[in-house]
Design an enzyme around this catalytic site. Structure first.
Site, PDB file in Angstrom:
ATOM      1  N   SER A   1      26.199  25.466  37.833  1.00 62.75           N
ATOM      2  CA  SER A   1      25.142  26.293  37.242  1.00 62.75           C
ATOM      3  C   SER A   1      24.901  27.534  38.113  1.00 62.75           C
ATOM      4  CB  SER A   1      23.860  25.456  37.129  1.00 62.75           C
ATOM      5  OG  SER A   1      22.825  26.197  36.553  1.00 62.75           O
TER       6      SER A   1
ATOM      7  N   LYS B   1      18.592  26.337  40.359  1.00 61.51           N
ATOM      8  CA  LYS B   1      19.370  25.737  39.273  1.00 61.51           C
ATOM      9  C   LYS B   1      19.153  24.231  39.101  1.00 61.51           C
ATOM     10  CE  LYS B   1      20.651  28.543  37.522  1.00 61.51           C
ATOM     11  NZ  LYS B   1      19.627  29.449  36.890  1.00 61.51           N
TER      12      LYS B   1
ATOM     13  N   THR C   1       9.727  21.323  24.782  1.00 61.66           N
ATOM     14  CA  THR C   1      10.426  21.673  26.027  1.00 61.66           C
ATOM     15  C   THR C   1      11.872  21.148  26.033  1.00 61.66           C
ATOM     16  OG1 THR C   1       9.508  19.737  27.155  1.00 61.66           O
ATOM     17  CG2 THR C   1       8.295  21.804  27.412  1.00 61.66           C
TER      18      THR C   1
ATOM     19  N   PHE D   1      15.872  21.349  25.490  1.00 60.12           N
ATOM     20  CA  PHE D   1      16.775  22.463  25.837  1.00 60.12           C
ATOM     21  C   PHE D   1      16.896  23.433  24.670  1.00 60.12           C
ATOM     22  CE2 PHE D   1      20.978  24.447  26.001  1.00 60.12           C
ATOM     23  CZ  PHE D   1      20.842  25.143  27.192  1.00 60.12           C
TER      24      PHE D   1
ATOM     25  N   MET E   1      13.733  25.559  24.164  1.00 57.30           N
ATOM     26  CA  MET E   1      13.546  26.537  25.246  1.00 57.30           C
ATOM     27  C   MET E   1      14.624  27.627  25.195  1.00 57.30           C
ATOM     28  SD  MET E   1      12.021  24.426  28.485  1.00 57.30           S
ATOM     29  CE  MET E   1      12.262  25.814  29.580  1.00 57.30           C
TER      30      MET E   1
ATOM     31  N   HIS F   1      11.685  28.584  45.711  1.00 53.05           N
ATOM     32  CA  HIS F   1      12.932  27.900  46.088  1.00 53.05           C
ATOM     33  C   HIS F   1      13.036  27.809  47.616  1.00 53.05           C
ATOM     34  CE1 HIS F   1      14.425  28.039  42.034  1.00 53.05           C
ATOM     35  NE2 HIS F   1      14.655  29.329  42.015  1.00 53.05           N
TER      36      HIS F   1
ATOM     37  N   THR G   1      12.722  26.079  35.647  1.00 53.46           N
ATOM     38  CA  THR G   1      12.151  26.695  34.451  1.00 53.46           C
ATOM     39  C   THR G   1      11.682  25.602  33.483  1.00 53.46           C
ATOM     40  OG1 THR G   1      13.843  28.358  34.800  1.00 53.46           O
ATOM     41  CG2 THR G   1      12.608  28.494  32.735  1.00 53.46           C
TER      42      THR G   1
END
Ligand code: A3P
Length: 295
Positions: free
Chosen positions: A138, A48, A227, A229, A232, A108, A52
């Site tokens: 998040s 989070k 890109t 927010f 996307m 991660h 991405t």
């Protein structure tokens, strides 16, 4: 009578003491066979933290800002998730085998679980860190919609679980600190989510230079724009809407939720914030790392 458990929310399983999603933990032995290639680039993050976002940025850099090329497949295919393993979907390792070089790989994993080949081969690493308060909010929402996680419980309970490092991938504090230490002996570009929010152009330029692909001004502007927010969030190749509902249920909460810095203020109570700050001070004492909790 035997209890029948909901198999879609299995409890986390410790791997060398780090709690991990059960399905991922089951695949762990296979990671030993993973071999880094010389031109691999690894994106490493605590969950989070903007994985991405930076994955999309990097794929666009690798394709000279050509949006059509970046629409070729969902983000989890374009940027394979190293330790990913969920029944019925190709594993991260399987996807990687199908991915032509130069590969962008996402993980991660804490350092103690990272395949040694990535360190031995001096793989270029882009680490993205995000302030802990926005991460925990998040993550709470992500636990609810991504059913490979256990039930998060109430917000109050999840906050305690996070502070205790008992969420998937373990302690946020340890993660950001140990990857920071790695910058002293390995090619790591250590970025902050909040910096990308504040000045995406500058941070995207840094990423492009780090991977040896400096960008013309117009391409840089294109990437900043594509890109964002909003872009996307609307992009099915970036927003995870192509995954089956039993893996991510966007009707519970969209993956692209708010994309904001400081949203934690809408969630933490005053008492929770005070307790969190005191605990944070102890966990991060002596660290050179500084995070912005608001912009
Ligand atoms: P929120 O839940 O706070 O909205 P990761 O990719 O590491 O799982 O991180 C997901 C978080 O990054 C989510 O945060 C998501 O909305 C945010 N995010 C994804 N793309 C973004 C973008 N282009 N700009 C800002 N935030 C973005």
């Amino acid at each position: 009578m035997e209890l029948i458990q909901d198999s879609s929310r299995p409890p986390l399983v410790p791997v060398k003491g780090i709690p991990i999603i059960k399905y991922f933990a089951e695949n762990f032995e296979l990671l030993k066979d993973f071999q880094a290639q010389p031109d691999d680039v690894l994106i490493s993050t605590y969950p989070k933290s903007g994985t991405t976002w930076v994955s999309e940025i990097l794929d666009m850099i690798f394709h000279g800002g050509d949006q059509e090329k970046c629409q070729r497949a969902p983000i989890y295919i374009r940027v394979p998730f190293l330790e990913f393993n969920v029944p019925g979907v190709p594993t991260g390792l399987e996807t990687l085998q199908e991915t032509p070089a130069p590969r962008i790989i996402k993980t991660h994993l804490p350092l103690s679980l990272l395949p040694q080949t990535l360190l031995d081969r001096k793989t270029k690493i882009i680490y993205v860190a995000r302030n802990a308060k926005d991460v925990v909010v998040s993550y709470f929402n992500f636990y609810k919609m991504a059913k490979v996680h256990p039930d998060p419980g109430t917000w109050e309970e999840f906050l305690e679980t996070f502070m205790a490092g008992k969420v998937s991938y373990g302690s946020w504090y340890q993660h950001v600190l140990e990857w920071w230490e790695l910058t002293k002996r390995h090619p790591v570009l250590y970025l902050f989510y909040e910096d990308i929010k504040k000045d995406p152009r500058k941070e995207i330029q840094k990423i492009a230079e780090f991977v040896g692909r400096p960008l013309p001004e117009d391409v840089l502007d294109q990437i900043v724009q594509k890109t964002s927010f909003k872009k996307m969030q609307e992009n099915p190749m970036a927003n995870y809407s192509t995954l089956p509902d039993d893996i991510m249920d966007h009707s519970i909460c969209p993956f692209m939720r708010k994309g904001a810095t400081g949203d934690w203020k809408n969630v933490f109570t005053v008492a929770q914030n005070e307790r969190f700050d005191a605990h944070y001070e102890r966990k991060m004492a002596g660290s050179e790392l500084h995070f912005y909790n608001e912009l």
